[in-house]
Design an enzyme around this catalytic site. Sequence first.
Site, short mmCIF file in Angstrom:
data_model
loop_
_atom_site.label_atom_id
_atom_site.label_comp_id
_atom_site.label_asym_id
_atom_site.label_seq_id
_atom_site.Cartn_x
_atom_site.Cartn_y
_atom_site.Cartn_z
N HIS A 92 -19.06 0.85 -84.60
CA HIS A 92 -20.01 1.59 -83.77
C HIS A 92 -21.36 0.89 -83.70
O HIS A 92 -22.11 1.12 -82.74
CB HIS A 92 -20.16 3.01 -84.30
CG HIS A 92 -19.02 3.89 -83.95
ND1 HIS A 92 -19.16 5.23 -83.65
CD2 HIS A 92 -17.69 3.63 -83.82
CE1 HIS A 92 -17.98 5.75 -83.37
NE2 HIS A 92 -17.07 4.79 -83.47
N HIS A 268 -7.21 1.61 -85.79
CA HIS A 268 -6.55 2.86 -86.15
C HIS A 268 -5.40 2.64 -87.13
O HIS A 268 -4.64 3.57 -87.42
CB HIS A 268 -6.07 3.58 -84.90
CG HIS A 268 -7.20 4.11 -84.07
ND1 HIS A 268 -7.03 4.80 -82.89
CD2 HIS A 268 -8.55 4.06 -84.26
CE1 HIS A 268 -8.21 5.12 -82.39
NE2 HIS A 268 -9.14 4.68 -83.21
#
EC number: 1.11.1.21
Length: 736
Positions: A92, A268
């Site tokens: 992020h 993920h």
Amino acid sequence: MSNEGQCPFNHANGGGTTNRDWWPNELRLDLLSQHSSKTDPLDPGFNYAEAFNSLDLDALRKDLAALMTDSQDWWPADFGHYGPLFVRMAWHSAGTYRMGDGRGGAGRGQQRFAPLNSWPDNVSLDKARRLLWPIKQKYGQKISWADLLILTGDVALTTMGFKTFGYAGGREDTWEPDRDVYWGSETTWLGGDLRYDKGGACESQHGGNAGRNLENPLAAVQMGLIYVNPEGPDGNPDPVAAAYDIREVFGRMAMNDEETVALIAGGHAFGKTHGAGPADNVGLEPEAAGLEQQGLGWKNSFGTGKGADTITSGLEVTWSDTPTQWGMGFFKNLFGYEWELTKSPAGAHQWVAKNAEPTIPHAHDPSKKLLPTMLTTDLSLRFDPVYEKISRHFMDNPDVFADAFARAWFKLTHRDMGPRARYLGPDVPTEELIWQDPIPAVDHVLVDDTDVAPLKETILASGLSVAELVSTAWASASTFRGSDKRGGANGARIRLAPQKDWAVNEPARLAKVLKVLERIQGEFNSTQPGGKKISLADLIVLAGGAGIEQAAKRAGHDVVVPFAPGRMDASQEQTDAHSFAVLEPVADGFRNFVKGKFAVPAEALLIDKAQLLTLTAPQMTALVGGLRVLNVQTGDEKHGVFTDQPETLTVDFFRNLLDMATEWKPIAGEDTYEGRDRRTGELKWTGTRVDLVFGSNAVLRALSEVYASADGEAKFIRDFVAAWVKVMNLDRFDLA
């Protein structure tokens, strides 16, 4: 008794109604003074590269590795390992980058500041940075927050069994929020209604979805998200429609389909999302929270407010059976089950495996197992035909997948750092990558002062005008972007596709100039002993400087424009034309160029260009005034050439603009103006909005008055030359 102590004191200095409240469209000159020395607490002579190179990087890596499993009661680690949290933190930090203007990204440590520290997509990353504080405190200024955030993600991956591609330091911290980044116009978190052109007039960059075309240069679908809505477009749980959004926003941060799949599936492979309860249990974000929270936010009143009761996105998904170990669990589950729509405990759309056994570990209770779950955007990798083909190839070829994720992760976390010359540390990969805009290393003896003078004479005798010399050098150097450190004169990519064909560069005139300069280069290089040469990149800059010296001489001033050789010429094979296309200016106010008509006024686009060139308002003013009188324009119009002696370096632009004997009136709408003699009505000049703003805007007029004054010409020439040299050397990181 005095009433003095009873008088109300309701507003702090700097508060109250501001100029921007009165005049919302005021020119944002403040963007040219952000991140100044006044906000920097470090000593003036502090050299971050030297500090980083003195760092014991191995010791730091060991400390970070130990932190991964040192779970703290105040914020317990999922699965006993902070690795997934720190991967998300690094992702992020870097993931705000967008290639359209090069802004965002990890390069300045902006995740510490508003608005990023309070974005809905960054819930709980405040805790991640607090977990890091003891380590940052230990190593001090030897590593910036910007570098530490990315290094921590790298170490996190390593401790979970993944081999990364490499790591480079070199990101220097800033000490206040960026003000120049346009994140969108919405005024509510997760709003997305203003960034899409519902009528389809804006052209999508990466395929069509009628009526859903994202505003440039944005690379997120909603205000406060890094990329896409994991529930699907506007919360619609449609994996195929979500694939369109994924392709659009990942493409806008320079990722192709393979890199996109690798990043999503690789990221993920680890960790989980958090949606243990309803979102109304979550308190205010860090910027709005109380002082007692000390910069933390999102205080959670659900259960314990942490651990198994954590709420971040509102989704409750764990992708893999081994969430703290690299493996193929994501793909195994994605393709191993059929999926049905369900809702998280917080009420968010997500998917659960049909007819499945509980195989997923609980993050905080080893005795429990959960059903496999996925996000809508995960299913896009299965149901979009292009993504599915890539995903199945990765699933069948684990080594290919691991290499693709390693490379994509390195690109994600280093894309905004610019060329390899800026990379620091022992872990820099040796492989040269096309997205790094490679330039060959210097392979010849450089010219010196004894060569420069005769070269200038040859250039000035070549028949090329001052305007042609200066405009070519400007076109070459002014592609630089301080945001992601791309562009600039080094590489001489002005002669390559796509730059040689840009309208702003007037291809026919550019080809003429380059042909002459290439001839001069060839004649010089062929006659030099001992391997001495001059690159075309250097010669273009030298020629621009020679033109300025000639123009100053015509005005009665003998000046020497400083020149530092050392640039090299890149090849077309080293130039990704698609990637460089985003450097084409939609406007260059320094050349009085605007490509089409925009809702944003031309003078605001000038400020944007100046900010990308890292210019101050005085530097911008000097450059515009100088380039105008040197007749550096795109096209045949003479807008802004407020002089009777063009190609002479004078202050005529400022003196004639500020002359009250001239009356200005708009023509051809609002973008072009006529300046007529106030008494006779005779046409004297024509100008654009960019020209007239230097007399209209109070701050720019004040700067212009300095140069228009009787004693201003010598100062103007000094300032113009200094600003010119700055632009020519913006990409010369070897000179820093």
